[in-house]
Design an enzyme around this catalytic site. Structure first.
Site, PDB file in Angstrom:
ATOM      1  N   HIS A 161     -10.732  31.760 -18.009  1.00  0.00           N
ATOM      2  CA  HIS A 161     -11.452  30.658 -17.388  1.00  0.00           C
ATOM      3  C   HIS A 161     -12.806  30.339 -18.052  1.00  0.00           C
ATOM      4  O   HIS A 161     -13.807  30.141 -17.378  1.00  0.00           O
ATOM      5  CB  HIS A 161     -11.659  30.934 -15.899  1.00  0.00           C
ATOM      6  CG  HIS A 161     -10.378  30.958 -15.108  1.00  0.00           C
ATOM      7  ND1 HIS A 161      -9.246  30.273 -15.470  1.00  0.00           N
ATOM      8  CD2 HIS A 161     -10.055  31.613 -13.950  1.00  0.00           C
ATOM      9  CE1 HIS A 161      -8.287  30.482 -14.576  1.00  0.00           C
ATOM     10  NE2 HIS A 161      -8.739  31.294 -13.647  1.00  0.00           N
ATOM     11  N   HIS A 164      -9.854  24.940  -9.296  1.00  0.00           N
ATOM     12  CA  HIS A 164      -9.393  26.235  -8.792  1.00  0.00           C
ATOM     13  C   HIS A 164      -9.564  26.371  -7.276  1.00  0.00           C
ATOM     14  O   HIS A 164      -9.963  27.429  -6.786  1.00  0.00           O
ATOM     15  CB  HIS A 164     -10.135  27.347  -9.526  1.00  0.00           C
ATOM     16  CG  HIS A 164      -9.360  28.619  -9.677  1.00  0.00           C
ATOM     17  ND1 HIS A 164      -8.848  29.314  -8.601  1.00  0.00           N
ATOM     18  CD2 HIS A 164      -9.001  29.323 -10.781  1.00  0.00           C
ATOM     19  CE1 HIS A 164      -8.223  30.405  -9.043  1.00  0.00           C
ATOM     20  NE2 HIS A 164      -8.295  30.429 -10.359  1.00  0.00           N
ATOM     21  N   GLU A 197      -2.978  25.214 -10.142  1.00  0.00           N
ATOM     22  CA  GLU A 197      -3.920  24.778 -11.171  1.00  0.00           C
ATOM     23  C   GLU A 197      -3.160  24.009 -12.249  1.00  0.00           C
ATOM     24  O   GLU A 197      -2.387  24.606 -12.998  1.00  0.00           O
ATOM     25  CB  GLU A 197      -4.609  25.996 -11.789  1.00  0.00           C
ATOM     26  CG  GLU A 197      -5.323  26.875 -10.784  1.00  0.00           C
ATOM     27  CD  GLU A 197      -5.429  28.334 -11.251  1.00  0.00           C
ATOM     28  OE1 GLU A 197      -6.050  28.582 -12.285  1.00  0.00           O
ATOM     29  OE2 GLU A 197      -4.866  29.212 -10.579  1.00  0.00           O
TER      30      GLU A 197
HETATM   31  C1  GLA Z   1      -6.270  32.450 -12.049  1.00  0.00           C
HETATM   32  C2  GLA Z   1      -5.645  33.554 -12.764  1.00  0.00           C
HETATM   33  C3  GLA Z   1      -5.477  34.718 -11.857  1.00  0.00           C
HETATM   34  C4  GLA Z   1      -6.781  35.113 -11.245  1.00  0.00           C
HETATM   35  C5  GLA Z   1      -7.414  33.950 -10.574  1.00  0.00           C
HETATM   36  C6  GLA Z   1      -8.785  34.314 -10.106  1.00  0.00           C
HETATM   37  O1  GLA Z   1      -5.403  31.856 -11.173  1.00  0.00           O
HETATM   38  O2  GLA Z   1      -4.416  33.218 -13.341  1.00  0.00           O
HETATM   39  O3  GLA Z   1      -4.934  35.796 -12.557  1.00  0.00           O
HETATM   40  O4  GLA Z   1      -7.639  35.568 -12.254  1.00  0.00           O
HETATM   41  O5  GLA Z   1      -7.485  32.860 -11.452  1.00  0.00           O
HETATM   42  O6  GLA Z   1      -8.849  35.563  -9.512  1.00  0.00           O
END
Ligand code: GLA
Length: 396
Positions: free
Chosen positions: A150, A224, A361
């Site tokens: 991210h 998110h 997402e």
């Molecule tokens: C995304 C990732 C997950 C996790 C979340 C936050 O969805 O794919 O593995 O890291 O963010 O916790």
């Protein structure tokens, strides 16, 4: 809560003196049950700005309350573009907040697992924090085991955006802008990013992502929000019924990096081509589910177009709330909140336990800069990046 209680109150006072009026009220009340669909519009669309506190360095942060004519409300802050709350009606017209988060800015600064944020410059994982572009190797911070997740240590979720409210024929909302400097978090090029949140009177939350750069760079922007359609803090999401418009997914290794395979979901617990409760097979004996500790996978969407295409539908049976997702992106990360573990206390003292939310997402595939076969995530000078996702709320 909203209107139901009002009818008996009117009746008590009026029925004594004016029985005919009382009767008329009862008839009217039965003609307009307080459901999301049948209710008359509840107000004027608009955006209200207020303070959301200050960062440790003194920077003032704002909170924008975006309301449509149906009474749906999005509250968003210019810190990380975070959607702090999403209030939407259930089938009886009762509003609930369906987004996990915190009561105040401090909560978001302390230790948030990306609740409600804009993710950038690169959503999802880049293997070993490395990629090569135009012959040059770039190194990023590893903030997720051996990988970058991210956008790195200080992604777009932890920066202050400039925010401008707007209202036009399409809806009401805010425009967020941020310039990410050449070299920020290890990425090349000055990148101008713009994220527009629009709320329409059809209870659609539309997100437009736009960007331009002065050097070639990977880019993969997403949102998110952690949804629980029963209301945040009200239990796990295992009975939510999910349909995904995806007949393949990208299997991962133990560190959740795609192997490169596009695997058909048919015959596996990854298959959501038919509406299925999230919890029906989540603990099945299937290696991919063990790696993700549940669902944490990128689905390869079947539809693709320059206008958003149907990607997902989720229904929560008790409230009757339905969330539909449409996007121009080729992929969708379905994350079933597996890393929530009860150590976070969110809004109103609610403790967020394992699988108390899901995320959908919209994105390009994880680790695309290291997978030449995946749709490209490289943005070059002179090109414009545009991506659109619609989260549409309704009831049934
Ligand atoms: C995304 C990732 C997950 C996790 C979340 C936050 O969805 O794919 O593995 O890291 O963010 O916790």
């Amino acid at each position: 809560m909203m209107g139901n209680a009002a009818y008996p109150l009117v009746l008590e006072g009026a029925s004594m003196k004016y029985p005919a009026l009382a009767y008329a009220v009862v008839v009217l009340a039965s003609l307009f049950p307080r459901t999301g669909l049948a209710s008359p519009p509840t107000g004027k669309p608009g955006v209200k700005k207020e303070s959301f506190g200050t960062l440790p360095d003194g920077t003032a942060i704002d909170l924008y309350t975006i309301t449509n004519a149906q009474g749906m409300e999005i509250r968003a802050t210019n810190y990380g573009g975070i959607v702090v709350s999403l209030r939407v009606p259930d089938k009886k017209g009762n509003l609930d907040d369906i987004a996990l988060g915190f009561d105040d800015l401090k909560g978001y600064l302390a230790n948030s697992p990306y609740f409600g944020v804009v993710i950038g410059r690169y959503g999802n994982r880049i293997a070993n924090g490395k990629f090569t572009l135009e012959g040059k190797e770039y190194t990023l911070a590893k903030n997720n085991g051996p990988n970058t997740l991210h956008g790195g240590l200080k992604g777009f979720d932890k920066v202050v955006w400039h925010a401008e409210p707007f209202q036009n024929h399409g809806g009401v909302g805010i425009i967020l802008t941020y310039t990410s400097k050449d070299g920020e978090e290890g990425f090349p090029g000055n990148l101008k990013a713009k994220v527009t949140y629009t709320l329409t009177d059809k209870n659609e939350w539309i997100i437009d992502y736009d960007a331009a750069t002065d050097k070639a760079t990977p880019i993969n922007l997403t949102q998110h929000t952690y949804f629980n359609l029963a209301g945040e803090g009200k239990g796990d999401v295992l009975t939510h019924v999910l349909k995904l418009n995806a007949s393949r997914f990208t299997p991962v290794d133990q560190t959740l990096i795609p192997t490169g395979e596009l695997r058909p979901v048919k015959g596996t617990p990854m298959d959501f081509t038919q509406p299925t409760p999230i919890g029906a097979r989540i603990d099945a004996d299937y290696e991919q589910l063990r790696f993700g500790r549940g669902y944490d996978h990128n689905y390869v969407l079947d539809g693709k177009g320059s206008d958003p295409v149907f990607a997902a539908r989720v229904k929560e049976p008790t409230s009757g709330r339905v969330l539909e997702v449409y996007t121009t992106e080729p992929g969708l990360q379905f994350y079933s909140g597996n890393f929530l573990d009860g150590t976070i206390t969110g809004k109103h003292g609610h403790v967020y336990k394992r699988r108390y939310a899901f995320c959908l997402e919209t994105q390009h595939f994880p680790d695309s800069p290291n997978h030449p076969d995946f749709p490209t995530t490289i943005l070059r000078p002179g090109q414009t990046y545009h991506s659109r996702t619609i989260y549409k709320l309704s009831t049934e």
